[in-house]
Design a protein around this motif. Structure first.
Motif, mmCIF file in Angstrom:
data_model
loop_
_atom_site.group_PDB
_atom_site.id
_atom_site.type_symbol
_atom_site.label_atom_id
_atom_site.label_comp_id
_atom_site.label_asym_id
_atom_site.label_seq_id
_atom_site.Cartn_x
_atom_site.Cartn_y
_atom_site.Cartn_z
ATOM 1 N N SER A 119 0.820 -1.203 0.000
ATOM 2 C CA SER A 119 0.000 0.000 0.000
ATOM 3 C C SER A 119 0.856 1.256 0.000
ATOM 4 C CB SER A 119 -0.931 -0.001 1.211
ATOM 5 O OG SER A 119 -1.781 1.128 1.204
ATOM 6 N N PHE A 120 1.761 1.396 0.952
ATOM 7 C CA PHE A 120 2.691 2.520 0.993
ATOM 8 C C PHE A 120 4.020 2.040 1.560
ATOM 9 C CE2 PHE A 120 -0.147 2.772 4.696
ATOM 10 C CZ PHE A 120 0.755 2.757 5.767
ATOM 11 N N TYR A 121 5.106 2.630 1.075
ATOM 12 C CA TYR A 121 6.445 2.148 1.416
ATOM 13 C C TYR A 121 7.470 3.152 0.910
ATOM 14 C CZ TYR A 121 6.107 0.716 -3.473
ATOM 15 O OH TYR A 121 5.930 0.715 -4.841
ATOM 16 N N ASN A 129 12.886 7.556 -2.357
ATOM 17 C CA ASN A 129 11.567 7.439 -2.985
ATOM 18 C C ASN A 129 10.517 7.076 -1.955
ATOM 19 O OD1 ASN A 129 12.244 7.261 -6.181
ATOM 20 N ND2 ASN A 129 13.840 6.259 -4.976
ATOM 21 N N VAL A 130 9.412 7.792 -1.978
ATOM 22 C CA VAL A 130 8.274 7.521 -1.099
ATOM 23 C C VAL A 130 7.065 7.212 -1.978
ATOM 24 C CG1 VAL A 130 6.687 8.483 0.600
ATOM 25 C CG2 VAL A 130 9.138 8.972 0.771
ATOM 26 N N VAL A 131 6.396 6.097 -1.717
ATOM 27 C CA VAL A 131 5.232 5.675 -2.497
ATOM 28 C C VAL A 131 4.020 5.629 -1.581
ATOM 29 C CG1 VAL A 131 4.257 3.877 -3.971
ATOM 30 C CG2 VAL A 131 6.722 4.323 -4.021
ATOM 31 N N LEU A 132 2.931 6.295 -1.997
ATOM 32 C CA LEU A 132 1.734 6.413 -1.166
ATOM 33 C C LEU A 132 0.523 5.801 -1.865
ATOM 34 C CD1 LEU A 132 2.165 10.134 -0.007
ATOM 35 C CD2 LEU A 132 2.900 8.052 1.179
ATOM 36 N N ASN A 133 -0.533 5.600 -1.071
ATOM 37 C CA ASN A 133 -1.795 5.063 -1.569
ATOM 38 C C ASN A 133 -2.872 6.136 -1.441
ATOM 39 O OD1 ASN A 133 -4.145 3.671 -2.164
ATOM 40 N ND2 ASN A 133 -3.637 1.880 -0.943
ATOM 41 N N SER A 134 -3.401 6.592 -2.582
ATOM 42 C CA SER A 134 -4.420 7.644 -2.590
ATOM 43 C C SER A 134 -5.721 7.208 -1.947
ATOM 44 C CB SER A 134 -4.724 8.081 -4.030
ATOM 45 O OG SER A 134 -3.571 8.445 -4.721
ATOM 46 N N GLY A 175 -3.176 11.096 12.096
ATOM 47 C CA GLY A 175 -3.582 10.023 13.007
ATOM 48 C C GLY A 175 -3.696 8.672 12.353
ATOM 49 N N SER A 176 -3.788 8.643 11.016
ATOM 50 C CA SER A 176 -3.860 7.356 10.298
ATOM 51 C C SER A 176 -2.473 6.736 10.218
ATOM 52 C CB SER A 176 -4.416 7.566 8.889
ATOM 53 O OG SER A 176 -3.511 8.349 8.112
ATOM 54 N N ASN A 177 -2.435 5.445 9.961
ATOM 55 C CA ASN A 177 -1.144 4.750 9.847
ATOM 56 C C ASN A 177 -0.290 5.345 8.733
ATOM 57 O OD1 ASN A 177 -1.512 2.903 11.940
ATOM 58 N ND2 ASN A 177 -2.598 1.450 10.619
ATOM 59 N N GLN A 178 -0.927 5.649 7.601
ATOM 60 C CA GLN A 178 -0.169 6.171 6.467
ATOM 61 C C GLN A 178 0.397 7.555 6.773
ATOM 62 O OE1 GLN A 178 -0.435 6.317 1.598
ATOM 63 N NE2 GLN A 178 -2.346 6.328 2.726
ATOM 64 N N LEU A 229 14.391 13.800 -3.559
ATOM 65 C CA LEU A 229 13.259 13.176 -2.877
ATOM 66 C C LEU A 229 12.053 13.174 -3.816
ATOM 67 C CD1 LEU A 229 11.943 12.018 -0.315
ATOM 68 C CD2 LEU A 229 11.650 14.374 0.521
ATOM 69 N N ILE A 230 11.562 11.960 -4.131
ATOM 70 C CA ILE A 230 10.401 11.792 -5.020
ATOM 71 C C ILE A 230 9.249 11.172 -4.232
ATOM 72 C CG2 ILE A 230 9.504 10.654 -7.078
ATOM 73 C CD1 ILE A 230 12.212 10.515 -8.228
ATOM 74 N N VAL A 231 8.049 11.666 -4.474
ATOM 75 C CA VAL A 231 6.834 11.042 -3.954
ATOM 76 C C VAL A 231 6.018 10.545 -5.145
ATOM 77 C CG1 VAL A 231 4.642 11.404 -2.776
ATOM 78 C CG2 VAL A 231 6.740 12.396 -1.830
ATOM 79 N N THR A 232 5.582 9.294 -5.080
ATOM 80 C CA THR A 232 4.706 8.710 -6.102
ATOM 81 C C THR A 232 3.350 8.432 -5.473
ATOM 82 O OG1 THR A 232 6.588 7.673 -7.229
ATOM 83 C CG2 THR A 232 4.399 6.806 -7.715
ATOM 84 N N VAL A 233 2.284 8.925 -6.088
ATOM 85 C CA VAL A 233 0.929 8.707 -5.595
ATOM 86 C C VAL A 233 -0.009 8.775 -6.790
ATOM 87 C CG1 VAL A 233 0.618 11.170 -5.041
ATOM 88 C CG2 VAL A 233 -0.783 9.428 -3.870
ATOM 89 N N HIS A 234 -0.960 7.878 -6.873
ATOM 90 C CA HIS A 234 -1.757 7.743 -8.094
ATOM 91 C C HIS A 234 -2.563 9.001 -8.420
ATOM 92 C CE1 HIS A 234 -3.890 5.764 -11.329
ATOM 93 N NE2 HIS A 234 -5.059 6.067 -10.775
ATOM 94 N N CYS A 235 -3.295 9.528 -7.451
ATOM 95 C CA CYS A 235 -4.118 10.711 -7.700
ATOM 96 C C CYS A 235 -3.273 11.980 -7.583
ATOM 97 C CB CYS A 235 -5.267 10.783 -6.707
ATOM 98 S SG CYS A 235 -6.455 9.440 -6.872
#
Length: 590
Positions: free
Chosen positions: A397-399, A408-413, A420-423, A442-448
């Protein structure tokens, strides 16, 4: 004399058949080798001019001759998991020990690790042609075990054996058609073999193998002065690896792939990444992958896939077709691929509550920990536009991961990322802990996407929440790039923060035109927003970022196709040759 010659030929054929049968097994137990030897001896003693014996040999050798013939004339891997004719013809060993759909990822440190993933047929689930029971006459077997032969020398004789420590996984789903019909899908087994302690910036050669559990000989390591075990079920680990290498050379000599680990982390050595998104199995997808493979595959270190992978949307056989397509490109076998899950990868099922089955089972990203995966319960949980806050944390999901000078940081939209959420908690800690001396980029990847110059998805809950909760973190920590997909078009922003062009703000890039579509209408047809640098809704392609040193990078957009190949007639979207190349100066140092 003629009779004796005929008998001799039959004996040779039978012996050859037995030998070939042995060679197709992945690891042969000692007693099987003994049995084969005894059988050969017994058959040899039957050389006698008796018609009954002659007839007997014809009968027992006929199935073997059929096996040899089918093995020699077809190496096709059945597309459908339940190809019962293949099994019933006596080729269950080939069926159970053939690998495909090979793809790569890494642990967090991509310079010293690799995760090699692939699939194999689920031989513990052999069903008949109507999928209602076991195949008649075929032994039901436990799931096969995935392993990898790997080495720095291309000669397979030098490879070492690594057996996967993670148990093989599969999943099933019930697919319902609009007319009320339904069918049950069972995936192949997915194997994920993690290998650590690799050398940075080094080319490795590898081959995926699948071992039937009833053929597996568990090794006994012999220390100095120790004695061999008397148990016929054990064998020296070196002997086991040597035997597997022999089988691989004989059977799969053309299936040796290679990859190169990334440079030593934190050193000022250039790396290059390719970015693709919103693929599916479409003509423009294949066109884009062909250009990527021929033009940039050799000089990129890794590939970022910004989500919407196969567009299976619950029809899981499309996942198999997607992997078949990727197999043909050789891209995922050579380059690690890091994925941010898209809305079409959720595949939530209100009837079973399952979500992300294919994505979490088929892929293995650099996990923080095992996935915390809940179930969907509400209709909005499966609405492709409004679903948000889905119960999916960690896992794929995110890592994060590092490659050369890049963190690199990858997130889940679609998972919860509010404070307060885990992500959110993980992201806050992750960004604060990045050592910008070692990892200046520093790169962030997120679908939305957060920034959107198109009409679609402007009012969806994900971008609204991301702008509120995530953009402040990206601005504070001077993220260099935020790369996304979701919108079927191309867009690159200026350095921007809170809707104002700002030299220290991130550059936002949308690459949602990897093959599915490229036709999202502009929100403002005539005048783009102040923070827009380049935008287009007519072409297909991918992007690359070459991190030259700690202060300079080169970004390039590569066009691979356009809408008029599809006969697209909207006069506003006339295709043109789009070129977008720009030198980026690291805003972290401003």
């Amino acid at each position: 004399k003629v009779f004796a010659s005929t008998m001799t030929n039959y004996i040779r054929t039978l012996s050859s058949c037995i030998g070939r049968r042995v060679a197709t097994n992945r690891i042969i137990k000692q007693e099987r080798r003994t049995s084969s030897s005894m059988l050969s001896t017994a058959v040899a003693r039957l050389i006698t001019p008796l018609p009954a014996v002659f007839l007997f040999l014809i009968l027992i050798s006929a199935p073997c001759l059929k096996l040899v013939s089918s093995s020699d004339t077809s190496s096709h891997h059945p597309h459908h998991p339940w190809d019962t004719k293949t099994i019933q013809q006596g080729r269950e060993d080939d069926y159970c020990t053939t690998s495909r759909h090979v793809h790569l990822s890494t642990l967090k440190d991509s310079s010293t690790s690799i995760i090699i993933s692939f699939s194999s047929h689920p031989c513990d689930m052999l069903l008949n042609e109507k999928n209602t029971g076991n195949v008649a006459g075929v032994k039901k077997m436990p799931p096969s075990i995935g392993a990898v032969l790997i080495g720095t020398d291309p000669k397979i004789e030098t490879f070492r054996l690594v057996i996967g420590s993670e148990a093989p996984q599969r999943y099933n789903a019930t697919i319902r058609h609009k007319d009320g019909r339904s069918y049950e899908y069972w995936s192949e087994y997915q194997h994920h073999v993690t290998i650590q302690d690799l050398e940075p910036d080094t080319t490795y050669y590898y081959q995926c193998i699948v071992i039937r559990q009833d053929d597996l000989v568990f090794e006994t390591i012999r220390g100095e002065g120790g004695s061999d075990s008397n148990d016929n079920e054990t064998v020296d680990v070196k002997e086991q690896a040597r035997y597997l290498r022999k089988l691989s050379i004989e059977e799969k000599g053309d299936q040796v792939f290679s990859f190169r680990t990334s440079p030593v982390q934190g050193t000022e050595q250039s790396t290059k990444v390719a970015i693709i998104g919103d693929l599916g199995v479409f003509d423009h997808t294949k066109e884009m992958l062909s250009v990527l493979s021929s033009r940039h595959l050799e000089d990129v270190t890794s590939i970022i896939l910004v989500g919407d992978i196969s567009y299976a949307n619950g029809f899981h056989r499309i996942w198999d077709s997607w992997f078949d397509m990727m197999d043909s490109t050789k891209i995922p076998q050579k380059k690690p691929m890091y994925i941010s899950p898209g809305n079409h990868d959720v595949e939530g099922d209100l009837e079973t509550g399952a979500l992300y089955q294919a994505y979490e089972t088929r892929f293995r990203m650099p996990r923080i920990q095992q996935a915390l995966l809940g179930r969907v319960t509400k209709p909005q949980d499966i609405d492709l536009n409004v679903m948000y806050g889905l119960p999916y944390d960690y896992g794929n999901s995110f890592y994060s991961y590092t490659s050369g000078m890049v963190h690199n940081v990858v997130l889940n939209s679609f998972a919860n990322f509010e404070p307060g959420s885990n992500q959110y908690i993980w992201l806050e800690d992750e960004l604060a802990a990045v050592d910008r001396h070692r990892f200046p980029w520093l790169i962030v990847t997120v679908h939305c996407p957060i920034y959107n110059t198109f009409t679609k998805h402007r009012h969806d809950p994900q971008p609204i929440a991301m702008k509120k909760y995530l953009e402040p973190l990206f601005v504070i920590h001077r993220v260099n790039f935020v790369v996304s997909g979701h919108i079927h078009a191309y867009f690159r922003s200026k350095n921007v923060a809170y809707d104002i062009p700002t030299p220290t703000g991130p550059i936002h890039i949308v690459l949602g035109n990897g093959g599915r579509e490229a036709n999202a209408p502009f929100y403002n047809d005539e005048n783009a927003e102040d923070w827009v640098a380049v935008r287009d809704n007519t072409t297909y392609g991918y992007g690359t970022i070459n991190f030259i040193n700690r202060t300079t990078a080169l970004y390039e957009w590569i066009q691979t196709g356009s809408n008029n190949l599809d006969g697209y007639t909207d006069s506003r979207n006339e295709a043109f040759n789009l070129t977008d190349i720009i030198t980026i100066h690291n805003q972290y140092y401003l």
